[in-house]
Write a protein that holds these residues in place. Sequence first.
Motif, PDB file in Angstrom:
ATOM      1  N   GLU A 164     -49.516 -16.814  12.087  1.00  0.00           N
ATOM      2  CA  GLU A 164     -48.978 -16.651  13.556  1.00  0.00           C
ATOM      3  C   GLU A 164     -48.437 -15.297  13.024  1.00  0.00           C
ATOM      4  O   GLU A 164     -47.571 -14.492  14.280  1.00  0.00           O
ATOM      5  CB  GLU A 164     -47.462 -17.484  13.630  1.00  0.00           C
ATOM      6  CG  GLU A 164     -47.749 -19.083  14.403  1.00  0.00           C
ATOM      7  CD  GLU A 164     -48.549 -19.836  13.421  1.00  0.00           C
ATOM      8  OE1 GLU A 164     -47.999 -19.898  11.933  1.00  0.00           O
ATOM      9  OE2 GLU A 164     -50.029 -20.552  13.299  1.00  0.00           O
ATOM     10  N   MET A 165     -48.388 -15.140  12.006  1.00  0.00           N
ATOM     11  CA  MET A 165     -47.153 -13.542  11.124  1.00  0.00           C
ATOM     12  C   MET A 165     -48.260 -12.552  11.896  1.00  0.00           C
ATOM     13  O   MET A 165     -49.283 -12.692  11.051  1.00  0.00           O
ATOM     14  CB  MET A 165     -46.634 -13.663  10.189  1.00  0.00           C
ATOM     15  CG  MET A 165     -45.931 -14.775  10.097  1.00  0.00           C
ATOM     16  SD  MET A 165     -45.225 -14.841   8.385  1.00  0.00           S
ATOM     17  CE  MET A 165     -44.230 -13.410   8.367  1.00  0.00           C
ATOM     18  N   LYS A 166     -47.509 -10.894  12.348  1.00  0.00           N
ATOM     19  CA  LYS A 166     -48.545  -9.879  12.318  1.00  0.00           C
ATOM     20  C   LYS A 166     -49.259  -9.480  10.485  1.00  0.00           C
ATOM     21  O   LYS A 166     -47.833  -9.480  10.122  1.00  0.00           O
ATOM     22  CB  LYS A 166     -47.405  -8.671  12.914  1.00  0.00           C
ATOM     23  CG  LYS A 166     -47.630  -9.572  14.471  1.00  0.00           C
ATOM     24  CD  LYS A 166     -48.442  -9.359  15.407  1.00  0.00           C
ATOM     25  CE  LYS A 166     -48.600  -9.372  16.698  1.00  0.00           C
ATOM     26  NZ  LYS A 166     -50.050  -9.476  17.116  1.00  0.00           N
ATOM     27  N   PRO A 167     -49.163  -8.529  10.302  1.00  0.00           N
ATOM     28  CA  PRO A 167     -50.196  -8.497   9.047  1.00  0.00           C
ATOM     29  C   PRO A 167     -49.031  -7.062   8.741  1.00  0.00           C
ATOM     30  O   PRO A 167     -48.379  -7.591   7.680  1.00  0.00           O
ATOM     31  CB  PRO A 167     -51.466  -7.383   9.354  1.00  0.00           C
ATOM     32  CG  PRO A 167     -52.206  -8.003   9.962  1.00  0.00           C
ATOM     33  CD  PRO A 167     -50.875  -8.361  11.674  1.00  0.00           C
ATOM     34  N   LEU A 168     -48.568  -6.268   9.592  1.00  0.00           N
ATOM     35  CA  LEU A 168     -47.467  -5.169   9.104  1.00  0.00           C
ATOM     36  C   LEU A 168     -46.072  -5.829   8.708  1.00  0.00           C
ATOM     37  O   LEU A 168     -45.153  -5.565   7.215  1.00  0.00           O
ATOM     38  CB  LEU A 168     -47.730  -4.215   9.435  1.00  0.00           C
ATOM     39  CG  LEU A 168     -45.879  -2.981   9.788  1.00  0.00           C
ATOM     40  CD1 LEU A 168     -46.848  -2.120   8.397  1.00  0.00           C
ATOM     41  CD2 LEU A 168     -45.994  -1.714  10.709  1.00  0.00           C
ATOM     42  N   LEU A 204     -55.868  -1.252   8.796  1.00  0.00           N
ATOM     43  CA  LEU A 204     -54.657  -0.937   7.973  1.00  0.00           C
ATOM     44  C   LEU A 204     -54.134   0.887   8.016  1.00  0.00           C
ATOM     45  O   LEU A 204     -53.738   0.187   7.091  1.00  0.00           O
ATOM     46  CB  LEU A 204     -56.739  -0.683   6.909  1.00  0.00           C
ATOM     47  CG  LEU A 204     -57.048  -1.745   7.058  1.00  0.00           C
ATOM     48  CD1 LEU A 204     -58.887  -1.592   6.123  1.00  0.00           C
ATOM     49  CD2 LEU A 204     -56.174  -2.963   6.126  1.00  0.00           C
ATOM     50  N   LYS A 205     -54.773   1.167   8.707  1.00  0.00           N
ATOM     51  CA  LYS A 205     -54.114   2.176   9.064  1.00  0.00           C
ATOM     52  C   LYS A 205     -52.352   2.682   9.440  1.00  0.00           C
ATOM     53  O   LYS A 205     -51.597   2.671   8.728  1.00  0.00           O
ATOM     54  CB  LYS A 205     -54.812   3.394  10.403  1.00  0.00           C
ATOM     55  CG  LYS A 205     -55.494   3.826   9.582  1.00  0.00           C
ATOM     56  CD  LYS A 205     -56.014   5.206  11.016  1.00  0.00           C
ATOM     57  CE  LYS A 205     -57.607   5.677  10.511  1.00  0.00           C
ATOM     58  NZ  LYS A 205     -57.997   5.993  11.170  1.00  0.00           N
ATOM     59  N   GLY A 206     -52.118   0.921  10.377  1.00  0.00           N
ATOM     60  CA  GLY A 206     -50.716   0.481  10.425  1.00  0.00           C
ATOM     61  C   GLY A 206     -49.781   0.277   8.971  1.00  0.00           C
ATOM     62  O   GLY A 206     -48.957   0.176   8.959  1.00  0.00           O
ATOM     63  N   ILE A 207     -50.209  -0.536   8.518  1.00  0.00           N
ATOM     64  CA  ILE A 207     -50.081  -1.046   7.318  1.00  0.00           C
ATOM     65  C   ILE A 207     -49.401   0.464   6.151  1.00  0.00           C
ATOM     66  O   ILE A 207     -49.006   0.527   5.240  1.00  0.00           O
ATOM     67  CB  ILE A 207     -51.047  -1.832   6.480  1.00  0.00           C
ATOM     68  CG1 ILE A 207     -50.840  -3.492   7.444  1.00  0.00           C
ATOM     69  CG2 ILE A 207     -50.038  -2.554   4.733  1.00  0.00           C
ATOM     70  CD1 ILE A 207     -52.050  -4.750   6.923  1.00  0.00           C
ATOM     71  N   LYS A 208     -50.699   1.215   5.711  1.00  0.00           N
ATOM     72  CA  LYS A 208     -50.437   2.301   5.392  1.00  0.00           C
ATOM     73  C   LYS A 208     -49.520   3.187   5.938  1.00  0.00           C
ATOM     74  O   LYS A 208     -48.295   3.152   4.878  1.00  0.00           O
ATOM     75  CB  LYS A 208     -51.992   2.985   5.200  1.00  0.00           C
ATOM     76  CG  LYS A 208     -51.925   4.067   4.083  1.00  0.00           C
ATOM     77  CD  LYS A 208     -52.625   4.954   4.731  1.00  0.00           C
ATOM     78  CE  LYS A 208     -52.717   6.253   3.723  1.00  0.00           C
ATOM     79  NZ  LYS A 208     -54.176   7.368   4.038  1.00  0.00           N
ATOM     80  N   GLN A 209     -48.761   3.181   7.242  1.00  0.00           N
ATOM     81  CA  GLN A 209     -48.022   3.858   8.090  1.00  0.00           C
ATOM     82  C   GLN A 209     -46.992   3.762   7.891  1.00  0.00           C
ATOM     83  O   GLN A 209     -45.789   4.119   7.283  1.00  0.00           O
ATOM     84  CB  GLN A 209     -48.486   4.143   9.381  1.00  0.00           C
ATOM     85  CG  GLN A 209     -49.567   5.494   9.589  1.00  0.00           C
ATOM     86  CD  GLN A 209     -49.742   5.646  10.859  1.00  0.00           C
ATOM     87  OE1 GLN A 209     -49.273   5.005  11.163  1.00  0.00           O
ATOM     88  NE2 GLN A 209     -51.144   6.231  11.000  1.00  0.00           N
ATOM     89  N   GLY A 210     -46.799   1.712   7.522  1.00  0.00           N
ATOM     90  CA  GLY A 210     -45.779   0.929   7.591  1.00  0.00           C
ATOM     91  C   GLY A 210     -44.913   1.283   6.207  1.00  0.00           C
ATOM     92  O   GLY A 210     -44.091   1.033   6.087  1.00  0.00           O
TER      93      GLY A 210
END
Length: 441
Positions: A164-168, A204-210
């Motif tokens: 249920e959680m968001k990856p970032l 993946l880009k969102g995780i990288k930036q976060g």
Amino acid sequence: MFENLSDRLDSVFKKLKGHGTLNEKNIDDGLKQVRMALLEADVNYKVAKSVISDIKERALGQEVMQSLTPGQQVIKIVNDEFTRMMGSEHQGLNFDGSSLGSIMLIGLQGSGKTTTAGKLALYLRKEGRKPFLVPVDVYRPAAIDQLKKIGQQLDVPVFESTTEMKPLKICQDALLAAREQGCDTLLLDTAGRLHLDEELMAELKGIKQGINPSEILLVADAMTGQDAVNIAGSFDKALDLDGVVLTKMDGDARGGAALSIKAVTGKPLKFIGVGEKSTALEAFHPDRMASRILGMGDTLSFIEKAQDAVDQKEAKALEKKLRKNAFTLEDFRNQMKSIKKMGSIKDLIGMLPGINKKQLKGLNIGDKEFVRIEAIINSMTPEERRVHTIIKGSRKKRIANGSGTTVQDVNKLLKSYSQSMKMIKKFNKGGMRSLKNMLPF
């Protein structure tokens, strides 16, 4: 891995060594065969063309033409160029001195990211770091469960992710949890897809930036050959990779991806997966791999595996026993266990220089043989393990029945052990001179 390439190169070099002098024609003939061998190994055709051109330029230079052993000089040049093609030197993980580093593992579905996360955790722990496994693939509950099981097996903490959680959010919360648990390296097992798509890249880009990871490593399947190289190029374009991990290098992979990735993408191959066990991950050293391909062995990797597997105190105690000719069957069994930790016997022998490849192919030493020998020794009494000479007819039958083997198997083991003890005794008496007389070269 690389067996066909090694065989082809070996035959080419034998022909070159057969020429007293080398000229442009026989060098050209030899390099045509090398180029064909590279292409058959699934090396990128542009990379193969470039490396052959560089080899030829050096081979026609003074270092070869004026050499007393031109054939050997060509082999040296090929070794140098193969090493350069694969990246020249090992590129380690870079945490920039950060107190809390993070490694983002990315790749397509089925490439082996989750298994690699566990292997990297074990590798990092041996390096003195405290890893923290983070399941980020919320689309596959099985992936989260798998990483939790791996963490339990390796005794490595795992972040409690849910679907249920968001990856970032998982990654950001894991950073806080890692600090609380005293961990210093996050291993982010991100979601994969069956093919590249915009949704995957956006996530993946969102995780990288976060979270700004210390390392972004692509995990690719070596069995896919040049597809792995193309996939690396696509991921690098979108995310600017720090390196690549190639899995399944112990299978039927022809090795072309390992030889091509650095030359095509400019990104280093940092690790290779060489088996299913959690210890089956090797740091990639271009010079050592080139040496293996050319049949010159890889002694440094062999020594490193031995150092990891052998306890130094036990080794010193064993040395004393050997000097006193007090090496028992119990010691023999314990040493086998240490050797098993190092990996496949065939692979280990292949790391030694001067090993005949044809003989190696016929070698049949596997885990089953170790299991049989261990079972035989375990079926002996403590006294029989200490004094093997008391093992006669009735004892042999009992040991064979207890181990599920035959009397012939027991006799074979005892004969091998006795021969080993004779060699040790001879070495202790005659020192290095005796050892040289026993060696087959």
